[in-house]
Scaffold this motif. Structure first.
Motif, short mmCIF file in Angstrom:
data_model
loop_
_atom_site.label_atom_id
_atom_site.label_comp_id
_atom_site.label_asym_id
_atom_site.label_seq_id
_atom_site.Cartn_x
_atom_site.Cartn_y
_atom_site.Cartn_z
N MET A 68 2.72 45.64 -40.08
CA MET A 68 3.40 44.54 -40.76
C MET A 68 4.04 44.98 -42.07
N ARG A 69 3.41 45.90 -42.80
CA ARG A 69 3.83 46.20 -44.17
C ARG A 69 4.58 47.53 -44.31
N ASP A 70 4.24 48.53 -43.51
CA ASP A 70 4.75 49.88 -43.75
C ASP A 70 5.75 50.37 -42.71
N VAL A 71 5.60 49.95 -41.46
CA VAL A 71 6.50 50.40 -40.39
C VAL A 71 7.83 49.67 -40.53
N ASN A 72 8.92 50.42 -40.42
CA ASN A 72 10.25 49.80 -40.50
C ASN A 72 10.42 48.75 -39.40
N PHE A 73 10.66 47.52 -39.81
CA PHE A 73 10.81 46.38 -38.91
C PHE A 73 9.57 46.13 -38.05
N GLY A 74 8.43 46.63 -38.52
CA GLY A 74 7.18 46.40 -37.81
C GLY A 74 6.82 44.93 -37.79
N TRP A 75 7.08 44.25 -38.90
CA TRP A 75 6.81 42.81 -38.96
C TRP A 75 7.61 42.07 -37.89
N LEU A 76 8.86 42.51 -37.67
CA LEU A 76 9.71 41.86 -36.67
C LEU A 76 9.17 42.11 -35.26
N LEU A 77 8.77 43.36 -34.99
CA LEU A 77 8.21 43.68 -33.68
C LEU A 77 6.96 42.85 -33.39
N ARG A 78 6.09 42.74 -34.39
CA ARG A 78 4.84 42.01 -34.16
C ARG A 78 5.09 40.52 -33.98
N TYR A 79 5.97 39.95 -34.80
CA TYR A 79 6.25 38.52 -34.67
C TYR A 79 6.96 38.20 -33.36
N ILE A 80 7.84 39.11 -32.90
CA ILE A 80 8.49 38.90 -31.61
C ILE A 80 7.45 38.95 -30.49
N HIS A 81 6.53 39.91 -30.57
CA HIS A 81 5.51 40.06 -29.53
C HIS A 81 4.54 38.88 -29.53
N ALA A 82 4.10 38.47 -30.70
CA ALA A 82 3.13 37.36 -30.80
C ALA A 82 3.75 36.04 -30.36
N ASN A 83 4.94 35.74 -30.87
CA ASN A 83 5.61 34.50 -30.48
C ASN A 83 6.20 34.59 -29.08
N GLY A 84 6.49 35.83 -28.64
CA GLY A 84 6.99 36.02 -27.29
C GLY A 84 5.98 35.60 -26.25
N ALA A 85 4.70 35.81 -26.54
CA ALA A 85 3.65 35.36 -25.61
C ALA A 85 3.70 33.84 -25.46
N SER A 86 3.85 33.12 -26.57
CA SER A 86 3.94 31.66 -26.52
C SER A 86 5.19 31.21 -25.77
N MET A 87 6.33 31.87 -26.05
CA MET A 87 7.57 31.52 -25.36
C MET A 87 7.45 31.79 -23.86
N PHE A 88 6.79 32.88 -23.51
CA PHE A 88 6.58 33.24 -22.11
C PHE A 88 5.82 32.13 -21.40
N PHE A 89 4.74 31.63 -22.02
CA PHE A 89 3.95 30.59 -21.38
C PHE A 89 4.71 29.26 -21.32
N ILE A 90 5.52 28.97 -22.34
CA ILE A 90 6.34 27.74 -22.29
C ILE A 90 7.27 27.80 -21.09
N VAL A 91 7.94 28.94 -20.92
CA VAL A 91 8.87 29.13 -19.81
C VAL A 91 8.14 29.02 -18.47
N ILE A 92 6.98 29.67 -18.36
CA ILE A 92 6.23 29.66 -17.10
C ILE A 92 5.71 28.26 -16.77
N TYR A 93 5.22 27.53 -17.78
CA TYR A 93 4.73 26.17 -17.53
C TYR A 93 5.86 25.27 -17.03
N ILE A 94 7.05 25.40 -17.64
CA ILE A 94 8.20 24.61 -17.16
C ILE A 94 8.56 25.03 -15.74
N HIS A 95 8.51 26.34 -15.48
CA HIS A 95 8.81 26.87 -14.15
C HIS A 95 7.84 26.32 -13.10
N ILE A 96 6.57 26.25 -13.44
CA ILE A 96 5.56 25.73 -12.51
C ILE A 96 5.76 24.23 -12.27
N PHE A 97 5.98 23.47 -13.35
CA PHE A 97 6.14 22.02 -13.19
C PHE A 97 7.45 21.68 -12.48
#
Length: 379
Positions: A68-97
């Motif tokens: 988060m603090r030292d890697v170049n754009f590490g904060w962006l990678l982590r936030y994309i990955h963390a929020n990407g999991a939530s977005m993935f489940f939103i998409v899948i839940y809509i897909h299932i319903f």
């Protein structure tokens, strides 16, 4: 012309460009494409994060802070990955319903549906073990609570828990094996997704009318691929609103506290996308009964092709089913809310009522609704 004969080019041409698609499908069918995009995003960001992550209980939390603090754009990678999991489940839940609304589980697409539910189950496992990796308070105690559920299995449960942990508590061995599995499972999901798409293309896509449209079909490119990319634009806008402006909204604040086995959080909850199943688990006082109910709530989705009692796919022609469909959606949303509430009245009672209705819908209503609708149409 010589290049078109290459197997990979030919396959791409057949399944992504000239694939015959029902002309009347709308934007609800775009979520399968968005799910593939989410999977690709998660794998790419996960690989780069793994380059800087250290799977050791003394270093895991610090390595995440280093990212988060030292890697170049590490904060962006982590936030994309963390929020990407939530977005993935939103998409899948809509897909299932969407599949539930338009009867995508009805023959001849039953195995496409079953493989889709298996992918969903693999996603749940992958997301759970990924939540452990930051080694915050909620990571440690969430892993402890969920893995302890296996101890409900008579006689061998405690042995299995010890095997899962690699010791007598969630410790370094647990973190190591969870990291390995979290890296491996997405590639298994890719394989299952390929099978899912092959089965889908074998019988052809469903459509809003739920009827076979062998003649009313057009090429996937350019008509539908541009529709997919338009939905992708709106999806990415929503995604990056979370990444840039509300990156921690969907997470838990306790996970910014380093894991401490001597201090238990006051309220242990999983990520939001697990809350409906967690609510079903908590609604049954008996430990083994709760675990069975939670697993059955997912397995029952895979059994839908053999539970339903009608050949009419689309809810557009099933007014009674349509009412109960929206009641099921409301039930699942309320279960998600209950799962995040404390284990006290009236939340316990509400959760038990909703859990009963969830199983009542699939085991009682769904098998008889088709027969009732058929009799009404006959009369």
């Amino acid at each position: 012309m010589r290049f078109i004969k290459l197997p990979i080019i030919s396959l791409l041409n057949e399944h992504a460009l000239i694939y015959p698609t029902p002309s009347n499908i709308h934007y609800a069918w775009n979520f399968g494409f968005l799910a593939i995009i989410c999977l690709v995003i998660q794998i790419i960001t996960g690989i780069f994060l793994a380059m800087h992550y250290t799977p050791h209980i003394d270093l895991a939390f610090i390595s995440v802070e280093h990212i988060m603090r030292d890697v170049n754009f590490g904060w962006l990678l982590r936030y994309i990955h963390a929020n990407g999991a939530s977005m993935f489940f939103i998409v899948i839940y809509i897909h299932i319903f969407r599949g539930l609304y338009f009867g995508s589980y009805i023959k001849p697409k039953q195995w496409t549906w079953v493989i889709g539910i298996i992918i969903f189950l693999l996603m749940i496992i992958t997301a759970f073990i990924g939540y452990v990796l930051p080694w915050g308070q909620m990571s440690l105690w969430g892993a402890t609570v969920i893995t302890n559920l296996v101890s409900a299995i008579p006689k061998i449960g405690n042995y299995i828990v010890t095997w899962l942990w690699g010791g007598f508590s969630v410790d370094n061995a647990t973190l190591n094996r969870f990291f390995s599995l979290h890296y491996l499972l997405p590639f298994i999901i890719i394989g299952a997704s390929v099978i899912h798409i092959i089965l889908l293309h074998q019988d052809g896509s469903n459509n809003p009318l739920g009827i076979e449209s062998t003649n009313d079909k057009i090429f996937f490119y350019p008509y539908f691929i541009w529709k997919d990319f338009l939905s992708l634009c709106f999806f990415l806008i929503l995604f990056f609103v979370f990444v840039y402006f509300y990156p921690n909204l969907l997470g838990h604040s306790d996970n910014y506290i380093e894991a401490n086995p001597m201090v238990t959080p006051t309220h242990i909850v999983p990520e939001w996308y697990f809350l409906p199943f967690y609510a079903i688990l908590r609604s049954i006082p008996h430990k083994l009964g709760g675990v069975i109910a939670m697993l059955l709530s997912i397995v029952i989705l895979g059994l839908l092709p053999w539970i339903h009692s009608t050949e009419i796919k689309s809810s557009r022609f099933r007014p009674i089913y349509r009412v109960f469909y929206w009641s099921l959606l409301s039930c699942c949303l309320l279960l998600g809310w209950i799962g995040g509430m404390p284990v006290e009245d009236p939340y316990i009672l509400i959760g038990q009522f909703l859990s009963i209705y969830y199983f009542f819908y699939f085991l009682v209503l769904l098998p008889i609704l088709g027969k009732i609708e058929f009799q009404l149409l006959k009369n």
